[in-house]
Design an enzyme around this catalytic site. Structure first.
Site, short mmCIF file in Angstrom:
data_model
loop_
_atom_site.label_atom_id
_atom_site.label_comp_id
_atom_site.label_asym_id
_atom_site.label_seq_id
_atom_site.Cartn_x
_atom_site.Cartn_y
_atom_site.Cartn_z
N TYR A 158 0.82 -1.22 0.00
CA TYR A 158 0.00 0.00 0.00
C TYR A 158 0.85 1.27 0.00
O TYR A 158 0.45 2.30 -0.51
CB TYR A 158 -0.95 -0.02 1.20
CG TYR A 158 -2.24 0.73 0.98
CD1 TYR A 158 -3.01 0.53 -0.16
CD2 TYR A 158 -2.70 1.62 1.93
CE1 TYR A 158 -4.20 1.21 -0.34
CE2 TYR A 158 -3.89 2.31 1.76
CZ TYR A 158 -4.64 2.10 0.62
OH TYR A 158 -5.82 2.78 0.45
N LYS A 165 -3.53 8.09 3.17
CA LYS A 165 -4.71 7.80 3.99
C LYS A 165 -4.51 8.28 5.43
O LYS A 165 -5.45 8.73 6.09
CB LYS A 165 -5.04 6.32 3.98
CG LYS A 165 -5.57 5.80 2.65
CD LYS A 165 -6.90 6.43 2.29
CE LYS A 165 -7.50 5.78 1.05
NZ LYS A 165 -8.77 6.43 0.64
#
Length: 261
Positions: A158, A165
């Site tokens: 990720y 995020k």
């Protein structure tokens, strides 16, 4: 009567019927909301997808082109919404995230700043810029809900999207702080991995989708966006009048446990 009866909601991020935004729009309509959609980069694709919503092909919600990194389009958004009959907004859904391939898939140490900046602009700062673009239509308060992926951990593959995020989570808290006096709530829904087009483009994403259903206490179905959509719609409703700056996890409970057995 649904929990969004009579409310006007703007939903972003609808590309195909696998998009989380599509399912949010679907459940919002089922709960009585009138919705408008934004689209980027292919408004015609969003328009075709919108025909599959409960309102049907003869009552497709308005689709407005919007690149959340484009200041001119953001400045024009409130006017465009007024032009299609949205004289106010009760809710805004931020379902937008993008990172170049170099920022994902194990390239964390090699990703150039230019690509990191793209990810942060599109995935983090856009929550603030979209909210401010909609603010002129939220004179009576309202609810802003963003889609998140738990940023308290470093996930495989990720990479810089995880950093983006984390910024999104912090951004939502500051928006909650500054917009609370205007009666505007800002919350996030941290969903487990879902089989969206965007997720499938992440190199190595299949590893998380294999692990998650086995490790989550409640299990997890990567093909079922309904629990996530329901959580977003609940936060858009009046059932959470004193909740802001919150992150609601819809992930089968995986966030709450340590190493999977």
């Amino acid at each position: 009567m649904g929990i969004l009866e009579g409310k006007k909601i703007l939903v972003t991020g609808v590309l195909t019927d696998s998009s989380i935004g599509f399912h949010v729009a679907r459940v919002a309509q089922e709960q009585g909301a009138e919705i408008a959609l934004t689209a980027f980069p292919r408004p015609t694709l969003t328009e075709r997808t919108a025909r599959r919503l409960p309102s049907g092909p003869d009552a497709v919600p308005p689709v407005l082109e919007l690149d959340v990194t484009n200041a001119e389009q953001l400045d024009a958004l409130a006017g465009k919404l007024r032009d299609v009959g949205f004289d106010h907004l009760d809710g805004v859904v931020h379902a937008i995230g993008f990172a170049p391939q170099t920022a994902l898939g194990g390239n964390f140490l090699e990703t150039p700043w230019e690509d990191v900046a793209t990810a942060v602009h599109a995935s983090t700062f856009s929550l603030k810029s979209l909210t401010m673009a909609c603010l002129p239509l939220m004179n009576d308060g309202g609810s802003v809900v963003g889609l998140d992926f738990d940023a308290t951990k470093a996930w495989p593959v990720y990479d810089w999207m995880g950093v983006a995020k984390a910024g999104l989570e912090s951004c939502s808290r500051y928006l909650a702080k500054y917009l609370g006096p205007q009666g505007i709530r800002v919350n996030l829904v941290a969903a487990g991995p879902l089989g969206t087009m965007a997720a499938k483009s992440i190199p190595g994403f299949g590893g998380m989708t294999e692990m998650w259903p086995k490790a989550a206490p409640l299990g997890w179905d990567i093909k079922d966006s309904d629990p996530t959509a329901r959580a977003v719609v609940a936060l858009l409703s009046d059932w959470f009048p004193a909740t802001t700056g919150e992150i609601v996890h819809v992930d089968g409970g995986l966030h709450a446990i340590g190493a999977p057995e």
